[in-house]
Every structure is written in C-alpha cells, then in structure tokens.
Design a protein around this motif. Sequence first.
Motif, PDB file in Angstrom:
ATOM      1  N   ALA A 252       0.822  -1.214   0.000  1.00 38.83           N
ATOM      2  CA  ALA A 252       0.000   0.000   0.000  1.00 38.83           C
ATOM      3  C   ALA A 252       0.854   1.261   0.000  1.00 38.83           C
ATOM      4  CB  ALA A 252      -0.944   0.006   1.203  1.00 38.83           C
ATOM      5  N   ARG A 253       2.088   1.158   0.424  1.00 43.68           N
ATOM      6  CA  ARG A 253       2.984   2.318   0.452  1.00 43.68           C
ATOM      7  C   ARG A 253       3.514   2.683  -0.932  1.00 43.68           C
ATOM      8  NH1 ARG A 253       5.133  -0.823   4.975  1.00 43.68           N
ATOM      9  NH2 ARG A 253       3.925  -0.180   6.794  1.00 43.68           N
ATOM     10  N   LEU A 254       3.375   1.768  -1.893  1.00 43.28           N
ATOM     11  CA  LEU A 254       3.844   2.027  -3.252  1.00 43.28           C
ATOM     12  C   LEU A 254       2.801   2.829  -4.022  1.00 43.28           C
ATOM     13  CD1 LEU A 254       5.199  -1.486  -4.253  1.00 43.28           C
ATOM     14  CD2 LEU A 254       6.450   0.407  -3.214  1.00 43.28           C
ATOM     15  N   ALA A 255       3.248   3.777  -4.794  1.00 38.86           N
ATOM     16  CA  ALA A 255       2.357   4.527  -5.676  1.00 38.86           C
ATOM     17  C   ALA A 255       2.279   3.803  -7.015  1.00 38.86           C
ATOM     18  CB  ALA A 255       2.878   5.943  -5.870  1.00 38.86           C
ATOM     19  N   SER A 256       1.060   3.573  -7.490  1.00 39.08           N
ATOM     20  CA  SER A 256       0.878   2.861  -8.747  1.00 39.08           C
ATOM     21  C   SER A 256      -0.103   3.605  -9.641  1.00 39.08           C
ATOM     22  CB  SER A 256       0.303   1.457  -8.488  1.00 39.08           C
ATOM     23  OG  SER A 256       1.171   0.709  -7.681  1.00 39.08           O
ATOM     24  N   PRO A 257       0.196   3.705 -10.936  1.00 38.54           N
ATOM     25  CA  PRO A 257      -0.789   4.275 -11.853  1.00 38.54           C
ATOM     26  C   PRO A 257      -2.074   3.458 -11.800  1.00 38.54           C
ATOM     27  CG  PRO A 257       1.328   3.992 -12.932  1.00 38.54           C
ATOM     28  CD  PRO A 257       1.417   3.296 -11.611  1.00 38.54           C
ATOM     29  N   THR A 258      -3.183   4.126 -12.024  1.00 41.76           N
ATOM     30  CA  THR A 258      -4.486   3.468 -11.946  1.00 41.76           C
ATOM     31  C   THR A 258      -5.059   3.287 -13.350  1.00 41.76           C
ATOM     32  OG1 THR A 258      -4.843   4.525  -9.815  1.00 41.76           O
ATOM     33  CG2 THR A 258      -6.759   3.577 -10.886  1.00 41.76           C
ATOM     34  N   HIS A 259      -5.615   2.112 -13.596  1.00 36.90           N
ATOM     35  CA  HIS A 259      -6.153   1.748 -14.908  1.00 36.90           C
ATOM     36  C   HIS A 259      -7.533   1.120 -14.733  1.00 36.90           C
ATOM     37  CE1 HIS A 259      -1.887   1.920 -16.097  1.00 36.90           C
ATOM     38  NE2 HIS A 259      -1.687   1.235 -14.979  1.00 36.90           N
ATOM     39  N   ILE A 260      -8.334   1.230 -15.773  1.00 39.06           N
ATOM     40  CA  ILE A 260      -9.556   0.435 -15.855  1.00 39.06           C
ATOM     41  C   ILE A 260      -9.359  -0.522 -17.015  1.00 39.06           C
ATOM     42  CG2 ILE A 260     -12.029   0.427 -16.355  1.00 39.06           C
ATOM     43  CD1 ILE A 260     -12.220   3.057 -14.857  1.00 39.06           C
ATOM     44  N   VAL A 261      -9.491  -1.806 -16.715  1.00 46.64           N
ATOM     45  CA  VAL A 261      -9.346  -2.849 -17.725  1.00 46.64           C
ATOM     46  C   VAL A 261     -10.750  -3.256 -18.147  1.00 46.64           C
ATOM     47  CG1 VAL A 261      -8.424  -5.135 -18.239  1.00 46.64           C
ATOM     48  CG2 VAL A 261      -7.201  -3.621 -16.649  1.00 46.64           C
TER      49      VAL A 261
ATOM     50  N   GLY B  54     -15.612  -4.752 -16.660  1.00 51.50           N
ATOM     51  CA  GLY B  54     -14.408  -3.993 -16.384  1.00 51.50           C
ATOM     52  C   GLY B  54     -14.062  -3.992 -14.915  1.00 51.50           C
ATOM     53  N   LEU B  55     -12.820  -3.645 -14.630  1.00 48.81           N
ATOM     54  CA  LEU B  55     -12.330  -3.567 -13.256  1.00 48.81           C
ATOM     55  C   LEU B  55     -11.217  -2.544 -13.160  1.00 48.81           C
ATOM     56  CD1 LEU B  55      -9.369  -5.122 -13.372  1.00 48.81           C
ATOM     57  CD2 LEU B  55     -10.782  -7.134 -13.212  1.00 48.81           C
ATOM     58  N   THR B  56     -10.933  -2.106 -11.942  1.00 46.03           N
ATOM     59  CA  THR B  56      -9.826  -1.199 -11.677  1.00 46.03           C
ATOM     60  C   THR B  56      -8.590  -2.039 -11.369  1.00 46.03           C
ATOM     61  OG1 THR B  56     -11.318   0.478 -10.818  1.00 46.03           O
ATOM     62  CG2 THR B  56      -9.013   0.680 -10.193  1.00 46.03           C
ATOM     63  N   ALA B  57      -7.446  -1.651 -11.947  1.00 39.19           N
ATOM     64  CA  ALA B  57      -6.206  -2.407 -11.747  1.00 39.19           C
ATOM     65  C   ALA B  57      -5.024  -1.463 -11.592  1.00 39.19           C
ATOM     66  CB  ALA B  57      -5.959  -3.342 -12.928  1.00 39.19           C
TER      67      ALA B  57
ATOM     68  N   ILE C 108      -3.092   8.030  -9.403  1.00 35.45           N
ATOM     69  CA  ILE C 108      -2.347   6.943  -8.776  1.00 35.45           C
ATOM     70  C   ILE C 108      -3.126   6.420  -7.581  1.00 35.45           C
ATOM     71  CG2 ILE C 108      -0.097   7.792  -9.515  1.00 35.45           C
ATOM     72  CD1 ILE C 108       0.317   8.642  -6.511  1.00 35.45           C
ATOM     73  N   TYR C 109      -2.726   5.229  -7.134  1.00 31.60           N
ATOM     74  CA  TYR C 109      -3.288   4.624  -5.934  1.00 31.60           C
ATOM     75  C   TYR C 109      -2.135   4.434  -4.960  1.00 31.60           C
ATOM     76  CZ  TYR C 109      -6.296   1.650  -3.077  1.00 31.60           C
ATOM     77  OH  TYR C 109      -7.053   1.132  -2.057  1.00 31.60           O
ATOM     78  N   ARG C 110      -2.246   5.074  -3.777  1.00 33.64           N
ATOM     79  CA  ARG C 110      -1.201   4.985  -2.761  1.00 33.64           C
ATOM     80  C   ARG C 110      -1.844   5.158  -1.397  1.00 33.64           C
ATOM     81  NH1 ARG C 110       3.141   9.404  -1.262  1.00 33.64           N
ATOM     82  NH2 ARG C 110       1.268  10.589  -1.600  1.00 33.64           N
ATOM     83  N   ASP C 111      -1.378   4.406  -0.419  1.00 33.80           N
ATOM     84  CA  ASP C 111      -1.938   4.454   0.933  1.00 33.80           C
ATOM     85  C   ASP C 111      -3.440   4.231   0.932  1.00 33.80           C
ATOM     86  OD1 ASP C 111       0.517   4.824   2.193  1.00 33.80           O
ATOM     87  OD2 ASP C 111       0.413   7.007   1.964  1.00 33.80           O
ATOM     88  N   ARG C 112      -3.880   3.326   0.056  1.00 36.65           N
ATOM     89  CA  ARG C 112      -5.275   2.896  -0.057  1.00 36.65           C
ATOM     90  C   ARG C 112      -6.235   4.027  -0.445  1.00 36.65           C
ATOM     91  NH1 ARG C 112      -3.159  -0.392   4.140  1.00 36.65           N
ATOM     92  NH2 ARG C 112      -3.199  -2.562   3.511  1.00 36.65           N
ATOM     93  N   ARG C 113      -5.707   4.988  -1.223  1.00 42.91           N
ATOM     94  CA  ARG C 113      -6.591   6.047  -1.734  1.00 42.91           C
ATOM     95  C   ARG C 113      -6.025   6.517  -3.077  1.00 42.91           C
ATOM     96  NH1 ARG C 113      -3.751   8.480   2.437  1.00 42.91           N
ATOM     97  NH2 ARG C 113      -2.515  10.272   1.794  1.00 42.91           N
ATOM     98  N   PHE C 114      -6.928   7.132  -3.858  1.00 42.04           N
ATOM     99  CA  PHE C 114      -6.553   7.657  -5.160  1.00 42.04           C
ATOM    100  C   PHE C 114      -6.075   9.099  -5.016  1.00 42.04           C
ATOM    101  CE2 PHE C 114      -9.690   4.339  -6.062  1.00 42.04           C
ATOM    102  CZ  PHE C 114      -8.942   3.553  -6.914  1.00 42.04           C
TER     103      PHE C 114
END
Length: 172
Positions: free
Chosen positions: A25-34, A44-47, A163-169
């Motif tokens: 959860a500490r990692l920042a990740s780009p957010t996508h909808i597949v 579809g889903l968020t990934a 991005i998604y980081r610390d369980r929030r966008f």
Amino acid sequence: MTKIVEAAPRLTPAADGQTFRDAMARLASPTHIVTTAGQNGRAGLTATAVASVSDAPPTVLVCIEGNSRTLAAIAANGVFCINTLPGGFADLAETFAGRRGIEGEARFASARWGRLASGAPVLEQALAAFDCRLIAIRDVATHRIVIGEVLALGGAGQGAGLIYRDRRFETV
C-alpha cells in the motif's frame, strides 16, 4: 588495519498477507480500468498491476484476482483494453473497483467510451489506452497474469495521472 562491518538492517519476513498488503500500500501505482466486450458482454475492473512486456510485438500484462468476473469475461471474449486514468477520475476508479455498489453494464454509464480494433471499451479521456488481443493467461498464487498483444493505441496522452497509494486515489 581493522575493517568495520556494519550490520545489515533487520528484515521482517512477509509472514502474513496483511503485512505484505500494508507494505504494498505504500507504493504509488498508476491506476487503470481494464475493460472487455464481446459475446459475453461488457465488463471492467480497476487495476494497478499493469506492465509492459515487449515492444516487438507490443505486449502488455495485467494481474487480476483469479475469481474475478471480468477475468472470466476477458478469457471468453479474447480481448481487453487497459485504460490509464487521468487525474480527477477517482470516482470512476472506485466504481470499477466495486466500491460504489454498481455492477456490470451500469459501471459504464458514468463515462464516455469508444472502441478501437478489438471492440473492447476505450475510455475517451484515458491518458493512454492499450487495446489488446488476449494471448495468454498464467496462474500465479491467487491471481492470473493476463498477457495481451497490443492491436491499437488510444488516449489523450495529456495531463495529470491518477495513482493509488496508501489505499486512496491521488492525482499526480
């Protein structure tokens, strides 16, 4: 001459899933909808677990929980699109993550969607869209690695990303 050796930092083993999830959860990740579309309908889903594999031919992967209905639809339809979300699309990400109580086709109502080569839904405002033909699914632990050959590219390609980081966008 005496050599001073410092002790390595003490590492905590990933003893349980919750400790691992907290660390991730500490990692920042780009957010996508597949997304996918075909005889089995749209889904579809968020990934966040998305990566390039190769540029010859252009190939990408996304990791999806093994019991996902969207994964089943991707496998049946044979196509998918990875839509990279721009900033300001947190509500859409929450919807496709299943946190708004909206299911199936209704998830697509709150945004504008188009199509490229595969027929999978492409978010018109996506920063980038990777329209893919499914070439493989690999089982790893609780998830499946979905691999696709990129047939077409789309997306506006401008502006801040979500991005998604610390369980929030967050927008960056």
